[in-house]
Design an enzyme around this catalytic site. Structure first.
Site, PDB file in Angstrom:
ATOM      1  N   GLU A   1      17.203 -20.254   4.717  1.00 38.44           N
ATOM      2  CA  GLU A   1      18.090 -19.500   5.527  1.00 38.44           C
ATOM      3  C   GLU A   1      16.671 -18.465   5.449  1.00 38.44           C
ATOM      4  O   GLU A   1      15.859 -18.133   4.121  1.00 38.44           O
ATOM      5  CB  GLU A   1      18.944 -18.555   4.458  1.00 38.44           C
ATOM      6  CG  GLU A   1      18.752 -18.190   2.794  1.00 38.44           C
ATOM      7  CD  GLU A   1      19.559 -17.159   2.870  1.00 38.44           C
ATOM      8  OE1 GLU A   1      20.209 -17.035   2.514  1.00 38.44           O
ATOM      9  OE2 GLU A   1      19.736 -18.604   1.057  1.00 38.44           O
TER      10      GLU A   1
ATOM     11  N   LYS B   1      14.131 -15.282   5.718  1.00 33.65           N
ATOM     12  CA  LYS B   1      14.185 -14.026   4.255  1.00 33.65           C
ATOM     13  C   LYS B   1      13.941 -12.698   5.689  1.00 33.65           C
ATOM     14  O   LYS B   1      13.169 -12.150   5.767  1.00 33.65           O
ATOM     15  CB  LYS B   1      12.487 -14.079   3.794  1.00 33.65           C
ATOM     16  CG  LYS B   1      12.496 -13.108   3.154  1.00 33.65           C
ATOM     17  CD  LYS B   1      10.962 -14.048   1.555  1.00 33.65           C
ATOM     18  CE  LYS B   1      10.877 -12.700   0.694  1.00 33.65           C
ATOM     19  NZ  LYS B   1      11.007 -11.145   0.940  1.00 33.65           N
TER      20      LYS B   1
ATOM     21  N   ASP C   1      12.654  -8.623   5.951  1.00 29.74           N
ATOM     22  CA  ASP C   1      11.833  -8.077   5.591  1.00 29.74           C
ATOM     23  C   ASP C   1      12.470  -6.556   4.225  1.00 29.74           C
ATOM     24  O   ASP C   1      12.385  -5.329   5.952  1.00 29.74           O
ATOM     25  CB  ASP C   1      10.662  -7.819   5.956  1.00 29.74           C
ATOM     26  CG  ASP C   1      10.008  -7.336   5.418  1.00 29.74           C
ATOM     27  OD1 ASP C   1       9.615  -7.607   4.296  1.00 29.74           O
ATOM     28  OD2 ASP C   1       8.574  -7.209   6.008  1.00 29.74           O
TER      29      ASP C   1
ATOM     30  N   TYR D   1      24.226 -13.244  -1.453  1.00 34.48           N
ATOM     31  CA  TYR D   1      24.595 -13.988  -2.769  1.00 34.48           C
ATOM     32  C   TYR D   1      25.942 -13.360  -2.581  1.00 34.48           C
ATOM     33  O   TYR D   1      26.412 -12.429  -2.205  1.00 34.48           O
ATOM     34  CB  TYR D   1      23.667 -13.301  -3.494  1.00 34.48           C
ATOM     35  CG  TYR D   1      24.003 -13.321  -4.758  1.00 34.48           C
ATOM     36  CD1 TYR D   1      23.289 -14.071  -6.225  1.00 34.48           C
ATOM     37  CD2 TYR D   1      25.246 -12.193  -5.536  1.00 34.48           C
ATOM     38  CE1 TYR D   1      24.016 -14.702  -7.069  1.00 34.48           C
ATOM     39  CE2 TYR D   1      25.184 -12.833  -7.155  1.00 34.48           C
ATOM     40  CZ  TYR D   1      24.314 -13.527  -7.420  1.00 34.48           C
ATOM     41  OH  TYR D   1      24.990 -13.579  -9.275  1.00 34.48           O
TER      42      TYR D   1
ATOM     43  N   LYS E   1       6.915 -17.421   2.657  1.00 35.34           N
ATOM     44  CA  LYS E   1       6.291 -16.444   3.078  1.00 35.34           C
ATOM     45  C   LYS E   1       5.102 -16.659   4.434  1.00 35.34           C
ATOM     46  O   LYS E   1       4.542 -17.320   4.143  1.00 35.34           O
ATOM     47  CB  LYS E   1       6.180 -15.005   2.273  1.00 35.34           C
ATOM     48  CG  LYS E   1       6.384 -15.080   1.717  1.00 35.34           C
ATOM     49  CD  LYS E   1       6.015 -14.030   0.863  1.00 35.34           C
ATOM     50  CE  LYS E   1       5.769 -12.289   2.040  1.00 35.34           C
ATOM     51  NZ  LYS E   1       6.064 -11.382   1.487  1.00 35.34           N
TER      52      LYS E   1
ATOM     53  N   CYS F   1     -15.586  17.368  21.074  1.00 32.73           N
ATOM     54  CA  CYS F   1     -14.020  16.895  21.557  1.00 32.73           C
ATOM     55  C   CYS F   1     -13.887  16.320  22.926  1.00 32.73           C
ATOM     56  O   CYS F   1     -15.020  17.068  24.393  1.00 32.73           O
ATOM     57  CB  CYS F   1     -13.345  17.994  22.277  1.00 32.73           C
ATOM     58  SG  CYS F   1     -11.357  17.555  22.958  1.00 32.73           S
TER      59      CYS F   1
ATOM     60  N   CYS G   1     -12.471  18.621  25.787  1.00 38.51           N
ATOM     61  CA  CYS G   1     -12.945  19.409  26.398  1.00 38.51           C
ATOM     62  C   CYS G   1     -14.417  20.848  25.897  1.00 38.51           C
ATOM     63  O   CYS G   1     -14.400  21.378  25.957  1.00 38.51           O
ATOM     64  CB  CYS G   1     -11.745  21.294  25.611  1.00 38.51           C
ATOM     65  SG  CYS G   1     -11.548  20.609  23.936  1.00 38.51           S
TER      66      CYS G   1
ATOM     67  N   CYS H   1     -10.848  18.825  17.047  1.00 40.62           N
ATOM     68  CA  CYS H   1     -10.822  19.517  17.891  1.00 40.62           C
ATOM     69  C   CYS H   1     -10.526  21.060  17.797  1.00 40.62           C
ATOM     70  O   CYS H   1      -8.653  21.332  17.538  1.00 40.62           O
ATOM     71  CB  CYS H   1     -10.069  19.085  19.081  1.00 40.62           C
ATOM     72  SG  CYS H   1     -11.105  20.677  20.610  1.00 40.62           S
TER      73      CYS H   1
ATOM     74  N   CYS I   1      -8.026  23.567  24.666  1.00 38.55           N
ATOM     75  CA  CYS I   1      -7.855  21.548  24.944  1.00 38.55           C
ATOM     76  C   CYS I   1      -6.191  21.063  25.519  1.00 38.55           C
ATOM     77  O   CYS I   1      -5.997  20.912  25.103  1.00 38.55           O
ATOM     78  CB  CYS I   1      -8.104  21.273  23.893  1.00 38.55           C
ATOM     79  SG  CYS I   1      -8.557  19.277  23.804  1.00 38.55           S
TER      80      CYS I   1
END
Length: 674
Positions: free
Chosen positions: A118, A120, A122, A235, A321, A415, A418, A433, A439
Site C-alpha cells: 500500500e 505510504k 506522508d 489499521y 521509501k 537594492c 531602488c 532594503c 522601493c
C-alpha cells in the site's frame, strides 16, 4: 411539536446531504456542488441546530466546524504501542526482508506468504477509538506508548467519520463495543498551497507534512477546520478473527466510511511487490497528496503477534521509501528578489530540467549564508531535489565539473529595485532594503498582498495592473487605491472603460471586508490570518490596537514577544497614521462590526491575574475584556500585581495574593467592573 418534528426531518436531510457531498469530494473526487453551496448547506444545519439544541448529536456534521479552545492536550496511553516502521531505500533490502519473514513463517509452520502493498502517505500518525460506532477519542502517536488527546481537532476532519457508516456499523453498536482505527492525517497539495498563500513569507511551511503537524497542535479547533486536513485509514482492530487478513480489513474500513486511498494490492510473489513499487515511482506525482514510499505488511493478521517486533518496529512490516528525486543542471544566474517586507532573497535561475513530475527552472537559495555553505558559483553544475517533494532546492555543487568561467556570487550592496544601500540587522541572516516608502518592489508586494484572496480580495487587481499603477506613480500605498478614479484607469494598458469600472467597483466592495481581513491585509511582519483573527478579537478597532503596548500584546493568543515588537514597530511609523486616516475616510472597516469603539477604562494601568475557573467567560475572552479597558493580564503574582480575579477552585496564586495583600475579587465583582 410540529415545528420540532419538521426541524428534526430537515436536520436529518441536511446531515445526509452534507455527508454525501463530503464523500463525493474527499473519497470519490467527484464533487457535485461548489464549496460555497456546501458552506450554505452547513450554515442551514448549524442555524437549525442552534434553534433546536436538543436535536444536536455528537455525529452531526456541525460538530466539524470547530470553535473549542484547548489550553493543553491531555496524555493518552495507547492500548497497544504505536510502533514506527523500519525504513529502507533499497529494493534489495525489501527482498531481504521478505526472505527473512519467510524463514520466520516457516518456523510457525506457514508455507505461503501473502503481503499487502500500500502507498505510504506522508503525514502524521493518529489513532481513533470508536465506542458503539461513535468516535469517542483521537490521539497522536507521541512516543509510541502515549500521545496527546486531540479529539476536538480530529473531529474537524471531514474524512474521519464521527459515526461509523453502513450495515456493518449496526453490528458494532450496543454493550460498549469498541474498535480502534489508525491512520495518517495529511494535507492535500492544493490546500497546502492555499494555506501558505495566507501566511507571511517568513512564516510559510516547508512542506505539507510540517503544515499538518503544526495544525494538529493548534489550540483553536476552528482554525484546524479552516485548514482542511484529510485522513487515510490503514489499521483496524476489534472485529475478531473473522477479518484476520489485513487486505479484508482495508475493505472493511471502506465499508465503515473511511478513506483508505484505494491504492493497495495483495501480492503473493516478490515480482508482484517489485512491480507495485516500480508502478508508483512516477505515478505518485499525479496524486493530489504527498506519498513518499510503499508499505509492505504480512496479510495474515493472526501471525503479527507471533512474529513480534523489535523495541521500535514490527517484524511483519517494512516501509520502502522512494529516494528523493534529484536532477543535475546548470546554474545560469542568480537574481535578487525584493519582498514586500524588504527582504532580499537570492533566486537560482536554472537550465530547465524535469524533476518529480514537473519542469524546474528556478529555485530559492533562501539567503546568502546558504550560498556560502554550498560554495555556489554561477555556471556551476548543481544537484537539485524537491524538499518534501514539493519545493525545488539546490542541495549541492558538482565541484568536479566546475567550469573555468564560473563566477562568484557577491552579496549586492544596494537594492536591485531602488539602489538604496542594503542593511543586515544584528542576529539575522537576511539583508534588507530599508527604503520601505519608495522601493517599487516593496510597494508592489504590499499592494498584491492587500488585494489577495484572503486579505481584501480585490479580484481585478493583478500583477500587471499593479506594475503599471506603481510605475506611473498613481499608487504609493494601499490607501491610494481608494483614491483612484475611472478616467485615470481607462488609459492604462489593457484597461479601457469596462475594466476601469470593474476595478472601481471591486475597490468599493472591498470597503465592506471585515476588520479582521484588514489587519491581515496590512502586511504587518509575522501577522498571518490566525494572528489577525486573535488581534481583532482582543482589540476590536485599529485605534485600540495602535495604543497597545508590547506587554499587553504578548498576552494575546498566537502573539509572542517577537510578533508584539513587530506590531508596535509597525504602528510607530509616521506613514502608518496617515495610511489609517486614508482608509478611515475611504470607508474601510477599521473596527469590528457590532463591537463598541469606546469602552470604560476601569483597568487602566492595572496588572490582572486570573486563577480558577470562570462561569461567564473563558480565559481568552476575559483577557480581551481587560486589555480593551486599559489593563494587562500577567502570569504570576507579585507585590506589583493590581488585581486577582478568583473563580471556582482557585490555585496557589490566590494564597500568594492574600499573603502579599493583593486585592482579590470574585467573578461577580469582576463583571461589575466591566
Amino acid at each position: 411539536m410540529t415545528d420540532i418534528i419538521s426541524a428534526s426531518e430537515e436536520i436529518l436531510r441536511l446531515r445526509r446531504e452534507i455527508e454525501r457531498h463530503n464523500r463525493l469530494y474527499y473519497q470519490e473526487a467527484k464533487p457535485e456542488i461548489s464549496d460555497y453551496d456546501f458552506d450554505l448547506l452547513l450554515e442551514q444545519l448549524v442555524a437549525l441546530e442552534q434553534q433546536f439544541p436538543d436535536l444536536v448529536t455528537p455525529d452531526s456534521p456541525s460538530q466539524r466546524v470547530g470553535g473549542t479552545i484547548t489550553k493543553e492536550f491531555t496524555a493518552v496511553r495507547h492500548r497497544e504501542p504505536m510502533l514506527s516502521l523500519s525504513n529502507t531505500y533499497s529494493p534489495e533490502e525489501v527482498e531481504e526482508f521478505c526472505n527473512r519473514l519467510r524463514k520466520l513463517l516457516l518456523l510457525e509452520g506457514v508455507q505461503e506468504q501473502e503481503m499487502v502493498a500500500e502507498l505510504k502517505f506522508d503525514g502524521v500518525a493518529v489513532t481513533l477509538l470508536y465506542r458503539d460506532a461513535l468516535l469517542v477519542q483521537g490521539a497522536t502517536r507521541g512516543d509510541g506508548v502515549q500521545g496527546d488527546n486531540i479529539t476536538v481537532n480530529l473531529k474537524t476532519i471531514a474524512t474521519i467519520p464521527l459515526r461509523l457508516e453502513g450495515s456493518l456499523a449496526g453490528e458494532l453498536q450496543g454493550e460498549g463495543r469498541e474498535i480502534e482505527v489508525r491512520g495518517e492525517v495529511y494535507m492535500p497539495k492544493l490546500d497546502f498551497e492555499h494555506l501558505n498563500e495566507t501566511r507571511p513569507e517568513e512564516d510559510r511551511f516547508a512542506n505539507p507534512r510540517n503544515a499538518t503537524a503544526g495544525t494538529l497542535k493548534l489550540q483553536d479547533s476552528a482554525e484546524v477546520a479552516r485548514r482542511r486536513l484529510s485522513f487515510v485509514a490503514y489499521y483496524l482492530k476489534g472485529l475478531g478473527d473473522e477479518t484476520a487478513s489485513h487486505f479484508s480489513r482495508l475493505k472493511m474500513l471502506e465499508r465503515l466510511g473511511f478513506h483508505t486511498g484505494g491504492h493497495y494490492r495483495l501480492c503473493r510473489e516478490q515480482n508482484e511487490i517489485n512491480r507495485f513499487i516500480e508502478e508508483w515511482t512516477e505515478r505518485r506525482w499525479k496524486l493530489p497528496y504527498e506519498t513518499d514510499g510503499v508499505v509492505l505488511k504480512l496479510n495474515d493478521v493472526r501471525l503479527w503477534d507471533k512474529i513480534g517486533a523489535t523495541a521500535k518496529s514490527p517484524r511483519w512490516a517494512i516501509a520502502y521509501k522512494y529516494p528523493a528525486q534529484q536532477a543535475a543542471t546548470e546554474l545560469l544566474d542568480v537574481l535578487f528578489q525584493v519582498g514586500r517586507l524588504g527582504t532580499i532573497t537570492p533566486v537560482a535561475e536554472l537550465k530547465p530540467v524535469l524533476l518529480a513530475g514537473s519542469t524546474v527552472s528556478r529555485s530559492t537559495l533562501h539567503n546568502f549564508d546558504e550560498i556560502e555553505r554550498l560554495g555556489l558559483m554561477v555556471h556551476d553544475r548543481v544537484v537539485i531535489e524537491k524538499a518534501g517533494e514539493v519545493i525545488p532546492k539546490v542541495i549541492s555543487v558538482v565541484l568536479a565539473e566546475r567550469p573555468v568561467d564560473a563566477e562568484p556570487i557577491a552579496v549586492p550592496v544596494v537594492c536591485p529595485e531602488c539602489n538604496t544601500p542594503l542593511e543586515k540587522p544584528e542576529n539575522e541572516v537576511s539583508w534588507y532594503c530599508p527604503n520601505e516608502a519608495e522601493c517599487p518592489a516593496q510597494i508592489r508586494g504590499r499592494l498584491l498582498h492587500f488585494a489577495s484572496r484572503n486579505a481584501m480580495d480585490i479580484k481585478t487587481l493583478g500583477k500587471a495592473l499593479v506594475d503599471q499603477l506603481v510605475g506611473m506613480k498613481l499608487v504609493r500605498d494601499v490607501g491610494d487605491l481608494y483614491l483612484l478614479q475611472e478616467p485615470q484607469l481607462e488609459n492604462l494598458e489593457r484597461m479601457g472603460r469596462k475594466s476601469a469600472q470593474n476595478l472601481v467597483r471591486a475597490l468599493a466592495e472591498s470597503r465592506e471586508k471585515s476588520y479582521e481581513r484588514l489587519l491581515y491585509a496590512l502586511g504587518i511582519r509575522h501577522v498571518g490570518r490566525a494572528t489577525a483573527r486573535e488581534l481583532s478579537a482582543a482589540y476590536p478597532s485599529l485605534d485600540l490596537l495602535r495604543q497597545a503596548s508590547e506587554e499587553e500584546l504578548s498576552t494575546v493568543p498566537d502573539v509572542g514577544p517577537i510578533v508584539a515588537r513587530s506590531i508596535v514597530d509597525f504602528f510607530a511609523k509616521p506613514s502608518s497614521a496617515a495610511l489609517f486616516e486614508t482608509l478611515r475616510e475611504a470607508g474601510v472597516q477599521v473596527s469590528a462590526a457590532g463591537k463598541p469603539e469606546q469602552v470604560n477604562r476601569n483597568f487602566e494601568g492595572i496588572s490582572v491575574i486570573f486563577t480558577g475557573g470562570l462561569e461567564r467567560y473563558d480565559r481568552q475572552k476575559a483577557t480581551e475584556l481587560v486589555i480593551e479597558r486599559g489593563g494587562r493580564v500577567v502570569g504570576s503574582v507579585s507585590k506589583k500585581t493590581g488585581l486577582v480575579v478568583a473563580g471556582h477552585d482557585p490555585g496557589s496564586k490566590l494564597e500568594k495574593a492574600l499573603k502579599l495583600g493583593v486585592r482579590v475579587v470574585t467573578e461577580d465583582e469582576f463583571d461589575a467592573m466591566l
